[in-house]
Design a protein around this motif. Sequence first.
Motif, short mmCIF file in Angstrom:
data_model
loop_
_atom_site.label_atom_id
_atom_site.label_comp_id
_atom_site.label_asym_id
_atom_site.label_seq_id
_atom_site.Cartn_x
_atom_site.Cartn_y
_atom_site.Cartn_z
N ARG A 157 46.49 40.61 39.80
CA ARG A 157 45.92 39.60 38.91
C ARG A 157 46.90 38.48 38.58
O ARG A 157 46.66 37.68 37.69
N SER A 163 43.04 42.25 29.71
CA SER A 163 42.48 43.31 30.54
C SER A 163 41.87 42.71 31.80
O SER A 163 41.78 41.49 31.93
N ARG A 164 41.47 43.55 32.72
CA ARG A 164 40.98 43.06 34.02
C ARG A 164 39.62 42.39 33.87
O ARG A 164 38.72 42.91 33.22
N ARG A 206 36.04 41.28 35.14
CA ARG A 206 35.08 41.93 36.03
C ARG A 206 33.90 41.04 36.40
O ARG A 206 32.99 41.49 37.09
#
Length: 606
Positions: free
Chosen positions: A312, A530-531, A533
């Motif tokens: 990321r 956070s990731r 999505r």
Amino acid sequence: MRRVHSMPFGAEITSDGVRFALWAPTAREVSLVLDGDERLLNADHGGWYRHVSQVARAGSRYGYKIDGNLVVPDPASRFQTDDVHDLSLVVDPQSYEWSDLSWKGRPWEETVLCEVHVGTATPEGTYAGLMDKLDGYRDLGVTAIELMPIGEFPGRRNWGYDGVLPYAPDAAYGSPEDLKRLVERAHELGLMMFLDVVYNHFGPSGNYLHAYAKSFFTDRHPTPWGAGINVDGEGSRVVRDFFFHNALYWLEEYHFDGLRFDAVHAITDDGKPHFIEELATRIRQTIPDRHVHLVLENEANQARWINRDNDRKPKLHTAQWADDIHNSWHALLTGENEGYYEDYADKPLQHLGRALAEGFAYQGDPSPHKDGVVRGEPSGHLPPTAFVAFLQNHDQVGNRAFGDRLSHLIPPERLALAQALFLLSPQIPLLFMGEEWAASTPFQFFVDFENDPDLAKAVRDGRRGEFKRFKAFADPEMSQKIPDPTDRRTFEQSRIDWSETDRSPHREVLAQTRRLLDLRRTEIVPLLKSRYRGSRYRISPDDTLDVTWTFTDGTLRLVANFSGNPMNRNIEDDARVLWSSQAIDANEKTLQLPPWSGVIVKGRSA
């Protein structure tokens, strides 16, 4: 700790003396002018003229005499005590001792930018004056100050995009040491410092490269400012390195945390690797141990430069200015449809929805404003943090005829709605100085070409001629009302008035900005870490915008009613309203949205 960026250009203090180096491949003869004396230099291979002096010292004044008659400053001058046409000053960067040894920057997700023009941001118009305002920015919730370009420009007032000596912080704002103290104080307060740099052109006055380095430019790639920068032809290695070193110089010698690269779409490169790619690669390889953020302005909407790796992290550049988000907001809020707003005025809500969800509104779509030219690349795979969003900046305010801020154009209620949705959306937000309190002062276009009356007249006439294509200024009498950019009063009336922050309605707007940024820090930033999505958006026939961004740690949803009628919308049982317009009962699961109102909702991840 002392910091210095070593480079093959300019005057550099070494153990053997002061080394002078000038690339002048098309000069017939070059002499070093040093403290009143002259010394003829011999050319090395490739058009380089170098000399090491045992008599030069920090504070020595120097320049180069070209072909026996023209004396020019060093293009890599570290400081000009007078102006762009005068001699340069030998600077010892190691004379400044830094104390911010532990500073490594801040993660990108925490960034809240405020764009600042040093000359109009404070009554003093100096680095020192701005330093006194840093505590207030920190307390507001801003985490990064972005300076408009400061490279030496002609005269005492300029936006900075007419700079011609990109290594020399402009003397109108103070000394190199003053700038370093500003950066150091920001770091003490936990603030990052960004700098806007211009690698696509030089200003119209004080650029002497044509006199001795004609191969610095190329007619193969014309730009709005004349011949393009030669980054892909014969001699381009030196040209590329001149700018690559400049970027590293600001990041290393002045300890800036990030750079914003102006209008990179105007840098044409037919070779490989592309200038934009090599620029980022050199910086990443040279400074691997700090948070260094690289931001593009790129009208071409090329997602390729802001892609992420499997961890990321940005492969090259960190983010791009999201003009599509701004332009969609502006067309929606004001109804304006001239100039580049033509691309957004037909369906502003649809463009806004796509831009908020996917970054670009134009992703390979034809541009009406550019006669159907296709613009952009797919961007839906990128996280929202790959985009810097704004409702205002120096361009979109200052390039208006009278420098009107958005607060001058729309009702306060609509401005408050847009500001809340903008600051609580997951893109990286950028405020323009004074926007945080809806400053009453305009920001107008200004220059100082007093020493060149012909150029001053050309700029004055060009400014007024630029707006003739707009209906409001088709009448010559109206065009004469456009502020004269060469008049000092135009500069002075662009200076923001800090006393407004204690008066209504500015006091209330400032308090609301502070509340929104505190909410962003506590509720939005954890999601961004956070990731990501993915996202989805929907525009209903009743002009309601509904956007949801999903992260591993939760969801963020924006719902806004831009119609003239009330609307109902349901929210999930496990979701909670972070912010809502005052007329909305945020405790209900079925929300009643009056005209021009909205909510920001946070939910758990599925």
